[in-house]
Design an enzyme around this catalytic site. Sequence first.
Site, PDB file in Angstrom:
ATOM      1  NE  ARG A 102      -2.011   1.950   3.625  1.00  0.00           N
ATOM      2  CZ  ARG A 102      -2.579   2.213   4.792  1.00  0.00           C
ATOM      3  NH1 ARG A 102      -3.770   1.734   5.071  1.00  0.00           N
ATOM      4  NH2 ARG A 102      -1.950   2.925   5.694  1.00  0.00           N
ATOM      5  CB  CYS A 104      -1.536   5.779   2.782  1.00  0.00           C
ATOM      6  SG  CYS A 104      -2.969   6.653   3.417  1.00  0.00           S
TER       7      CYS A 104
END
Length: 127
Positions: A102, A104
């Site tokens: 991920r 972010c």
Amino acid sequence: MNEKVNTSKAPAAIGPYSQGIRSGNFLFTSGQIPLSPETGEVIGTEITEQTKQVLQNLKAVLEAGESSLDSVLKTTCFLSSMADFAAFNKVYSEFFTEKPARSCIAVKDLPKGVLVEVEAIAEVIGG
């Protein structure tokens, strides 16, 4: 050959793009924001409400592309404020138990003034 993914269980695209594209054994989703699939209106005013709707929309696109949340390899998450990071993570972790890779990041603005947007790359598990 690439195949467009479209489902009425997620909001219609608000621009010139597809909800997702299947290419070989991979599914690339467009960023999902917290819109109601039925009305196209923003759901919620707080990060937790909006994140839940975003991830429900993402799940619908994944399923329409013969994939699932558990088959997601990578997400890219956009927040309007890093002050929402902890609350976002709490909801996100309820949906992504397999913990994909991920990124972010905080961004200046998101469409329709929402607080969060999430896109994903997933492995196709069906078809």
